[in-house]
Design a protein around this motif. Structure first.
Motif, mmCIF file in Angstrom:
data_model
loop_
_atom_site.group_PDB
_atom_site.id
_atom_site.type_symbol
_atom_site.label_atom_id
_atom_site.label_comp_id
_atom_site.label_asym_id
_atom_site.label_seq_id
_atom_site.Cartn_x
_atom_site.Cartn_y
_atom_site.Cartn_z
ATOM 1 N N GLU A 206 0.828 -1.201 0.000
ATOM 2 C CA GLU A 206 0.000 0.000 0.000
ATOM 3 C C GLU A 206 0.869 1.260 0.000
ATOM 4 O O GLU A 206 0.573 2.224 -0.708
ATOM 5 C CB GLU A 206 -0.932 0.006 1.217
ATOM 6 N N SER A 207 1.922 1.243 0.792
ATOM 7 C CA SER A 207 2.829 2.387 0.824
ATOM 8 C C SER A 207 3.491 2.589 -0.538
ATOM 9 O O SER A 207 3.647 3.722 -1.012
ATOM 10 C CB SER A 207 3.880 2.187 1.908
ATOM 11 N N TYR A 208 3.876 1.493 -1.165
ATOM 12 C CA TYR A 208 4.471 1.573 -2.507
ATOM 13 C C TYR A 208 3.477 2.140 -3.510
ATOM 14 O O TYR A 208 3.815 3.051 -4.290
ATOM 15 C CB TYR A 208 4.937 0.188 -2.939
ATOM 16 N N LEU A 209 2.243 1.644 -3.498
ATOM 17 C CA LEU A 209 1.238 2.114 -4.444
ATOM 18 C C LEU A 209 0.987 3.606 -4.297
ATOM 19 O O LEU A 209 0.734 4.303 -5.293
ATOM 20 C CB LEU A 209 -0.071 1.342 -4.250
ATOM 21 N N SER A 210 1.080 4.096 -3.084
ATOM 22 C CA SER A 210 0.808 5.511 -2.844
ATOM 23 C C SER A 210 1.814 6.410 -3.544
ATOM 24 O O SER A 210 1.534 7.606 -3.759
ATOM 25 C CB SER A 210 0.796 5.805 -1.343
ATOM 26 N N ARG A 211 2.956 5.876 -3.925
ATOM 27 C CA ARG A 211 3.985 6.673 -4.585
ATOM 28 C C ARG A 211 3.786 6.757 -6.094
ATOM 29 O O ARG A 211 4.434 7.579 -6.751
ATOM 30 C CB ARG A 211 5.366 6.087 -4.295
ATOM 31 N N LEU A 212 2.959 5.889 -6.637
ATOM 32 C CA LEU A 212 2.744 5.865 -8.073
ATOM 33 C C LEU A 212 1.734 6.935 -8.473
ATOM 34 O O LEU A 212 0.987 7.457 -7.641
ATOM 35 C CB LEU A 212 2.260 4.483 -8.509
ATOM 36 N N SER A 213 1.699 7.260 -9.757
ATOM 37 C CA SER A 213 0.714 8.227 -10.229
ATOM 38 C C SER A 213 -0.693 7.679 -10.018
ATOM 39 O O SER A 213 -0.889 6.457 -9.903
ATOM 40 C CB SER A 213 0.937 8.517 -11.715
ATOM 41 N N SER A 214 -1.665 8.545 -9.967
ATOM 42 C CA SER A 214 -3.035 8.098 -9.697
ATOM 43 C C SER A 214 -3.520 7.120 -10.762
ATOM 44 O O SER A 214 -4.180 6.122 -10.442
ATOM 45 C CB SER A 214 -3.975 9.303 -9.614
ATOM 46 N N GLY A 215 -3.171 7.376 -12.023
ATOM 47 C CA GLY A 215 -3.593 6.465 -13.090
ATOM 48 C C GLY A 215 -2.945 5.098 -12.974
ATOM 49 O O GLY A 215 -3.606 4.072 -13.130
ATOM 50 N N THR A 216 -1.637 5.089 -12.694
ATOM 51 C CA THR A 216 -0.925 3.817 -12.528
ATOM 52 C C THR A 216 -1.441 3.082 -11.297
ATOM 53 O O THR A 216 -1.624 1.861 -11.323
ATOM 54 C CB THR A 216 0.587 4.066 -12.411
ATOM 55 N N ARG A 217 -1.658 3.813 -10.221
ATOM 56 C CA ARG A 217 -2.161 3.188 -8.987
ATOM 57 C C ARG A 217 -3.515 2.516 -9.227
ATOM 58 O O ARG A 217 -3.744 1.378 -8.801
ATOM 59 C CB ARG A 217 -2.282 4.257 -7.898
ATOM 60 N N LYS A 218 -4.400 3.193 -9.919
ATOM 61 C CA LYS A 218 -5.714 2.628 -10.224
ATOM 62 C C LYS A 218 -5.583 1.384 -11.090
ATOM 63 O O LYS A 218 -6.239 0.364 -10.852
ATOM 64 C CB LYS A 218 -6.573 3.677 -10.926
ATOM 65 N N ASP A 219 -4.701 1.445 -12.100
ATOM 66 C CA ASP A 219 -4.488 0.300 -12.996
ATOM 67 C C ASP A 219 -3.903 -0.885 -12.234
ATOM 68 O O ASP A 219 -4.319 -2.035 -12.427
ATOM 69 C CB ASP A 219 -3.561 0.722 -14.133
ATOM 70 N N MET A 220 -2.944 -0.626 -11.337
ATOM 71 C CA MET A 220 -2.324 -1.716 -10.591
ATOM 72 C C MET A 220 -3.320 -2.368 -9.627
ATOM 73 O O MET A 220 -3.315 -3.593 -9.461
ATOM 74 C CB MET A 220 -1.102 -1.209 -9.821
ATOM 75 N N ARG A 221 -4.161 -1.591 -9.000
ATOM 76 C CA ARG A 221 -5.165 -2.184 -8.106
ATOM 77 C C ARG A 221 -6.083 -3.119 -8.879
ATOM 78 O O ARG A 221 -6.476 -4.181 -8.370
ATOM 79 C CB ARG A 221 -5.969 -1.078 -7.425
ATOM 80 N N ARG A 222 -6.415 -2.740 -10.081
ATOM 81 C CA ARG A 222 -7.265 -3.612 -10.908
ATOM 82 C C ARG A 222 -6.514 -4.894 -11.270
ATOM 83 O O ARG A 222 -7.076 -5.987 -11.172
ATOM 84 C CB ARG A 222 -7.677 -2.863 -12.176
#
Length: 392
Positions: A206-222
């Motif tokens: 979760e901490s790692y994901l928070s560092r990514l851009s919002s678009g990348t973060r959304k794509d990675m969660r999917r």
């Protein structure tokens, strides 16, 4: 078994002002002749150590003869580099396009065209070609010892009838100290493929994901939802699945633009066996079908993703490239490994996921000066365009 190069052989090269008669350069055909303790003393904290190189040596990789170059001072190995001899097709690093297609068509009529016998410092199977030095060698002496390594290896290349000499993937941090040595020895340089790595200075996904851009973060969660459909196994032995792993590797290699060495089942088995406790393979199954395999090697501070191979169609459907990325980050977090090194190529995804790139440089030299001039003239065609984000 080995060749010893005396001081008199080295007099034509740029060496330390005060020659030491107890210093010699040696080229041997097996790393066993150097010895594990002596080799690793020159490569402290390197993941790809004696055991890794021995596994490569014993893997039966077609078309390569292995060499190991050392400088010995007062009976102690003070500098070392792996090396290899092979027949090298000059278009190997050309990007797919009309020039490469033309050269390969010409090979149908002239099989030997643009193929030279190459003697190269470094290994085709390791991440970089950084020279190693014993811990008690001060930095100011390293360029002189590297000059001895180069001179001894060039003499060996002459004896082996190798017209082309190379040095593979010297990482950028070494360039200020070592680039002048290669230049003085007559080598020209071209960019190599950079190395991608990610600092694991976070404590959760979760901490790692928070560092990514919002678009990348959304794509990675999917994409992470695909973990629910995949069974993951971590192995240190692959005998029962080796035919499938090798098929996945060959299919992945055939999809790549750059093809050099072709790995074998003995390579994969050897890495896991020789590097016991420092290597593992992660397998990804959809139900009972093996769709991807990931070979990794590590020490306490670094995890290196050596090879990720997958079924091209079904693997993408399950987002396995991304699942393997997150599985590897979880390993780093769980084992407090500070650096995840994901290797060369496929930079767009790696940069998107937060990696930084470290530039590597290749060097080449032909013993015929006219040919060297010509190769230097056309070398921009054979170099690798540096992706955005490569550090210097």
């Amino acid at each position: 078994m080995f060749q010893t190069v005396s001081e008199s052989t080295l007099r034509g090269t740029r060496l330390p002002a005060k020659d030491n008669p107890l210093v010699q350069t040696r080229v041997v055909n097996s790393i066993r002749e150097v010895g594990k303790e002596a080799w690793n003393a020159c490569f402290e904290d390197e993941v790809e150590d004696f055991d890794c190189l021995l596994a490569i040596e014993e893997a039966g990789i077609e078309g390569f003869a292995w060499r190991y170059v050392t400088v010995i001072e007062n009976g102690i190995v003070v500098a070392a580099m792996p090396a290899f001899i092979t027949s090298y097709q000059l278009e190997t690093t050309l990007e797919a396009g009309p020039v490469r297609r033309f050269i390969r068509r010409m090979r149908g009529f002239l099989p030997g065209i643009l193929t030279l016998k190459l003697a190269c410092l470094g290994s085709p199977c390791t991440e970089t070609g950084k020279p190693g030095f014993c811990a008690n060698v001060p930095p100011e002496r390293q360029p002189d010892l590297l000059a001895r390594l180069i001179a001894g290896f060039e003499k060996h290349a002459d004896d082996e009838g190798c017209s082309l000499r190379g040095v593979k993937d010297i990482p950028e941090p070494c360039a200020p100290a070592f680039a002048p040595v290669f230049a003085q020895s007559g080598f020209a340089s071209i960019p190599g493929l950079p190395t991608a790595c990610l600092d694991v200075d976070f404590h959760s996904i979760e901490s790692y994901l928070s560092r990514l851009s919002s678009g990348t973060r959304k794509d990675m969660r999917r994409k992470l939802k695909s973990f629910d459909r995949i069974r993951i196994e971590t192995r240190t032995e692959l005998a029962d699945v080796m035919p499938r792993v090798l098929a996945l590797y060959n299919a992945t290699r055939n999809r790549s633009e750059w093809q050099f060495e072709a790995l074998t089942a003995a390579y994969f088995a050897g890495i896991l066996d020789r590097m016991s406790g420092k290597s593992f393979c992660t397998l990804y199954f959809a139900e009972d079908k093996l769709l991807a395999a990931n070979i990794l090697v590590h020490n306490e501070s670094t995890l290196i993703d050596k090879f990720f191979c997958m079924d091209g169609e079904e693997g993408r459907a399950y987002d396995l490239y991304y699942l393997s990325w997150f599985a590897n980050l979880r390993y780093c977090i769980d084992h407090r490994v500070a650096r995840y090194q994901s290797g060369q190529a496929y930079y767009e995804n790696k940069l998107r996921l937060g990696s930084r790139l470290t530039a590597n440089t290749m060097y080449f030299k032909h013993r015929n000066r006219a040919v060297q001039w010509l190769l230097t003239l056309v070398s921009p065609m054979f170099g690798v365009d540096e992706p955005k984000g490569a550090s210097s």
